[in-house]
Scaffold this motif. Structure first.
Motif, PDB file in Angstrom:
ATOM      1  N   PHE A 398       0.830  -1.213   0.000  1.00 25.02           N
ATOM      2  CA  PHE A 398       0.000   0.000   0.000  1.00 25.02           C
ATOM      3  C   PHE A 398       0.863   1.260   0.000  1.00 25.02           C
ATOM      4  N   GLN A 399       2.033   1.187   0.602  1.00 19.35           N
ATOM      5  CA  GLN A 399       2.933   2.334   0.552  1.00 19.35           C
ATOM      6  C   GLN A 399       3.338   2.631  -0.893  1.00 19.35           C
ATOM      7  N   ASN A 400       3.708   1.598  -1.636  1.00 14.54           N
ATOM      8  CA  ASN A 400       4.065   1.787  -3.043  1.00 14.54           C
ATOM      9  C   ASN A 400       2.879   2.299  -3.843  1.00 14.54           C
ATOM     10  N   LEU A 401       1.696   1.748  -3.556  1.00 15.36           N
ATOM     11  CA  LEU A 401       0.505   2.142  -4.303  1.00 15.36           C
ATOM     12  C   LEU A 401       0.130   3.592  -4.037  1.00 15.36           C
ATOM     13  N   LEU A 402       0.152   3.993  -2.775  1.00 18.76           N
ATOM     14  CA  LEU A 402      -0.194   5.373  -2.444  1.00 18.76           C
ATOM     15  C   LEU A 402       0.836   6.351  -2.982  1.00 18.76           C
ATOM     16  N   THR A 403       2.100   5.971  -2.933  1.00 16.26           N
ATOM     17  CA  THR A 403       3.144   6.834  -3.494  1.00 16.26           C
ATOM     18  C   THR A 403       2.903   7.077  -4.978  1.00 16.26           C
ATOM     19  N   ASP A 404       2.441   6.027  -5.666  1.00 15.36           N
ATOM     20  CA  ASP A 404       2.170   6.133  -7.103  1.00 15.36           C
ATOM     21  C   ASP A 404       0.893   6.917  -7.367  1.00 15.36           C
ATOM     22  N   LEU A 405      -0.181   6.573  -6.676  1.00 18.89           N
ATOM     23  CA  LEU A 405      -1.482   7.184  -6.965  1.00 18.89           C
ATOM     24  C   LEU A 405      -1.564   8.639  -6.534  1.00 18.89           C
ATOM     25  N   LEU A 406      -0.958   8.968  -5.393  1.00 20.22           N
ATOM     26  CA  LEU A 406      -1.059  10.323  -4.865  1.00 20.22           C
ATOM     27  C   LEU A 406       0.155  11.171  -5.215  1.00 20.22           C
ATOM     28  N   ASN A 407       1.126  10.545  -5.913  1.00 21.59           N
ATOM     29  CA  ASN A 407       2.378  11.247  -6.242  1.00 21.59           C
ATOM     30  C   ASN A 407       2.987  11.826  -4.968  1.00 21.59           C
ATOM     31  N   SER A 408       2.951  10.995  -3.919  1.00 17.90           N
ATOM     32  CA  SER A 408       3.379  11.445  -2.596  1.00 17.90           C
ATOM     33  C   SER A 408       4.849  11.115  -2.378  1.00 17.90           C
ATOM     34  N   SER A 409       5.515  11.982  -1.658  1.00 15.29           N
ATOM     35  CA  SER A 409       6.931  11.768  -1.364  1.00 15.29           C
ATOM     36  C   SER A 409       7.129  10.953  -0.098  1.00 15.29           C
ATOM     37  N   LYS A 410       6.105  10.879   0.759  1.00 17.06           N
ATOM     38  CA  LYS A 410       6.294  10.208   2.039  1.00 17.06           C
ATOM     39  C   LYS A 410       4.995   9.527   2.475  1.00 17.06           C
ATOM     40  N   VAL A 411       5.059   8.216   2.671  1.00 19.49           N
ATOM     41  CA  VAL A 411       3.956   7.452   3.260  1.00 19.49           C
ATOM     42  C   VAL A 411       4.526   6.704   4.454  1.00 19.49           C
ATOM     43  N   ASN A 412       4.101   7.085   5.638  1.00 12.99           N
ATOM     44  CA  ASN A 412       4.641   6.493   6.863  1.00 12.99           C
ATOM     45  C   ASN A 412       3.914   5.200   7.198  1.00 12.99           C
ATOM     46  N   ILE A 413       4.688   4.189   7.579  1.00  9.95           N
ATOM     47  CA  ILE A 413       4.118   2.927   8.046  1.00  9.95           C
ATOM     48  C   ILE A 413       4.363   2.823   9.541  1.00  9.95           C
ATOM     49  N   LYS A 414       3.290   2.667  10.287  1.00 11.28           N
ATOM     50  CA  LYS A 414       3.374   2.515  11.739  1.00 11.28           C
ATOM     51  C   LYS A 414       2.767   1.167  12.110  1.00 11.28           C
ATOM     52  N   ILE A 415       3.611   0.264  12.574  1.00 12.50           N
ATOM     53  CA  ILE A 415       3.166  -1.072  12.941  1.00 12.50           C
ATOM     54  C   ILE A 415       2.968  -1.129  14.454  1.00 12.50           C
ATOM     55  N   HIS A 416       1.756  -1.488  14.872  1.00  9.64           N
ATOM     56  CA  HIS A 416       1.410  -1.539  16.285  1.00  9.64           C
ATOM     57  C   HIS A 416       1.358  -2.994  16.735  1.00  9.64           C
ATOM     58  N   THR A 417       2.125  -3.314  17.749  1.00 11.62           N
ATOM     59  CA  THR A 417       2.157  -4.667  18.297  1.00 11.62           C
ATOM     60  C   THR A 417       2.039  -4.603  19.812  1.00 11.62           C
ATOM     61  N   ASP A 418       1.455  -5.648  20.393  1.00  8.95           N
ATOM     62  CA  ASP A 418       1.346  -5.699  21.849  1.00  8.95           C
ATOM     63  C   ASP A 418       2.449  -6.546  22.469  1.00  8.95           C
ATOM     64  N   SER A 419       3.449  -6.916  21.685  1.00  8.18           N
ATOM     65  CA  SER A 419       4.539  -7.781  22.156  1.00  8.18           C
ATOM     66  C   SER A 419       5.833  -6.976  22.292  1.00  8.18           C
ATOM     67  N   SER A 420       6.316  -6.844  23.506  1.00  6.55           N
ATOM     68  CA  SER A 420       7.589  -6.153  23.730  1.00  6.55           C
ATOM     69  C   SER A 420       8.747  -6.952  23.155  1.00  6.55           C
ATOM     70  N   SER A 421       8.702  -8.282  23.322  1.00  5.75           N
ATOM     71  CA  SER A 421       9.796  -9.114  22.816  1.00  5.75           C
ATOM     72  C   SER A 421       9.812  -9.153  21.297  1.00  5.75           C
ATOM     73  N   GLY A 422       8.620  -9.217  20.674  1.00  8.13           N
ATOM     74  CA  GLY A 422       8.566  -9.193  19.218  1.00  8.13           C
ATOM     75  C   GLY A 422       9.085  -7.884  18.666  1.00  8.13           C
ATOM     76  N   LYS A 423       8.713  -6.773  19.315  1.00  9.83           N
ATOM     77  CA  LYS A 423       9.203  -5.455  18.898  1.00  9.83           C
ATOM     78  C   LYS A 423      10.721  -5.375  19.063  1.00  9.83           C
ATOM     79  N   SER A 424      11.234  -5.961  20.158  1.00  7.30           N
ATOM     80  CA  SER A 424      12.673  -5.913  20.407  1.00  7.30           C
ATOM     81  C   SER A 424      13.456  -6.647  19.331  1.00  7.30           C
TER      82      SER A 424
END
Length: 511
Positions: A398-424
């Motif tokens: 979706f980042q690639n798609l939005l960059t193409d469709l909106l001619n956007s320079s920046k699409v931020n991806i924020k991944i939310h997880t409830d696992s401290s160990s997985g995030k680490s």
């Protein structure tokens, strides 16, 4: 349409005679009449390279994304259908011949058809049609997306077209959309099938899309739910309050009996229909995924799971998916919020874990899924890492798609997880003592974090809506998370997103 040219069979070479394709009639009821179409038995068409006949189709989440942009920009939405689409395109090669139906000529005439157009039934016809349509749209000044080849847009990004074989969905400024529609009609047999004004319903990708003013409502026709419930005779059953219960997850001794042949066929038909329904019903994704895993050899407990899910659908046939953005689109940067979760070793038979994810854009849910992980995770942290990777790969598309469709320079991806160990694990570089066995392909997330291509954010487990994609949850929690994921009835979808998320925390803390 100049589909064929009559030639005598004696004028063909022995090799051409050997490759002559048979034809057949395809009949379809159209009210009180019958539509008859001549098609080729294309399975005998010689193909040297399988890649030469590949034709792509859009994924359903792309439709949700475009509808979200439409509401944000207050665009016009029109749908159209191209009649006898394949017959517009030239045949893939100039050496295709077909026996005509016997009603056309006497057998002694020796007449065969040299195919000039991509007649229905040929293996090469879908690719030929897609190439022809792309040429037509590009001649009209439209550009083809590199991230999603079934999307075309104007140079100013004022109008977009989503193509599904011969169905078109046009979105954008009303004057431009109408102008493009009329221009296409000069080249193709395009007929209008609907306009999504307030209160109207249009059909696209097999779903009904209804404009409710400030949101779109996506769902299947009522007849689909009726057919789904009638065959297993659950149309009058007592409704269940959740798609499944934890009791269904544990197999009962001495009851693991395989289904009969007829029961097996009915099971597979029902699961296939449920899979088609999951595109607008995120609340049944996990339960349907578990049933699909058992499709090859279902047993009595699997049949009980199916009946329970059908009873749940019996009580929620009015549920639709809601597309309602709550954040205004800016001209600078855009955010994709990804929620991921896993259920470590949740499968009691294989001990494989389940990944769940949901992706929101402008506050609207545009993608979600429930998947059994391919490898067995040795710890919950490892299972969470695999879930983070799945969410990242989906978001990158979706980042690639939005960059193409909106001619956007920046699409931020924020991944939310409830696992401290997985995030680490995902945010460090390299492996540790407990992750030395993890394959390198699962550590690509570390490079993305290091390069600042995405961020991983720790959230409380009670605030994670992806929980519904990893296990059977209680009826109360299922109802609230369904609201967060915009899968509710009109009467239920009244809370603000932040209120619904707060309720997730309150209810989950009681479990």
């Amino acid at each position: 349409q100049n589909v064929y040219t009559e030639v005598h069979i004696d004028t063909l070479t022995p090799e051409q005679r050997k490759n002559i394709i048979q034809s057949r009639w395809v009949l379809r009821n159209k009210g009180t009449e019958v539509r008859a179409r001549i098609v080729a038995k294309g399975f005998t068409e010689p193909v040297t390279d399988i890649d030469n006949i590949y034709a792509s189709t859009p994924i359903y989440s792309v439709l949700r994304l475009l509808l979200t942009l439409s509401l944000n920009n207050n665009w016009t939405v029109r749908t159209g259908d191209i009649s006898v689409a394949f017959l517009h395109a030239a045949a893939a090669t100039d050496d295709l011949h077909m026996h005509p139906p016997t009603e056309f000529y006497n057998k002694a005439d020796g007449i065969v058809w040299k195919l000039n157009k991509a007649i229905y039934g040929l293996r090469s016809s879908p690719k030929a049609w897609q190439t022809h349509l792309a040429d037509v749209l590009q001649q009209l000044g439209l550009q083809r997306s590199t991230a999603e080849p079934n999307i075309y847009y104007t140079q100013q990004r004022s109008a977009y077209i989503l193509v599904y074989v011969d169905d078109l969905l046009l979105l954008g400024d009303e004057a431009i959309v109408n102008k493009i529609f009329e221009a296409i009609q000069q080249h193709l047999l395009l007929r209008p099938t609907g306009t999504l004004t307030v209160g109207n319903t249009a059909s696209f990708l097999g779903r009904n899309i209804t404009n409710r003013g400030d949101y779109y409502e996506l769902g299947l026709a009522d007849s689909y739910n009726k057919t789904l419930l009638e065959e297993p005779k659950t149309e009058n059953s007592k409704p269940a309050t959740a798609p499944g219960t934890s009791a269904l997850k544990t197999p009962i001794a001495d009851q693991d009996q395989p289904l009969s042949e007829d029961e097996h066929k009915a099971f597979r038909r029902a699961v296939g229909k449920l899979q088609w329904m999951t595109y607008t019903r995120p609340d049944i994704c996990y339960a349907t995924k578990e049933l699909a895993r058992a499709s090859q050899q279902p047993t009595s407990p699997d049949q009980q799971k199916l009946k329970h899910l059908l009873r749940y659908i019996r009580g929620t046939t009015h549920y639709k998916q809601i597309i309602r953005p709550t954040v205004k689109l800016t001209q600078t940067t855009h955010d994709l919020n990804v929620y991921v979760d896993s259920d470590w070793a949740g499968c009691v038979e294989t001990r494989k874990s389940t990944t769940g994810f949901s992706i929101t854009f402008l506050g609207a849910t545009i993608s979600y899924g429930s998947r059994t992980q391919a490898t067995i995770a040795l710890s919950s942290a490892e299972a969470e890492l695999y879930a983070i990777n799945t969410g990242a790969t989906e978001a990158l598309h979706f980042q690639n798609l939005l960059t193409d469709l909106l001619n956007s320079s920046k699409v931020n991806i924020k991944i939310h997880t409830d696992s401290s160990s997985g995030k680490s694990i995902a945010t460090r570089i390299g492996t540790g003592k407990k992750t030395k066995h993890v394959e390198l392909k699962h550590l690509f997330i570390q490079q993305l974090v290091a390069l600042n291509h995405l961020r991983i954010i720790k959230i409380h487990t009670n605030d994670n809506p992806a929980d519904i994609f990893t296990k059977y949850v209680s009826a109360e929690l299922c109802n609230v998370i369904s609201q967060v994921l915009d899968c509710t009835s009109n009467t239920i979808h009244t809370q603000a997103p932040e209120e619904a998320t707060s309720n997730v925390s309150q209810i989950a803390s009681k479990q």
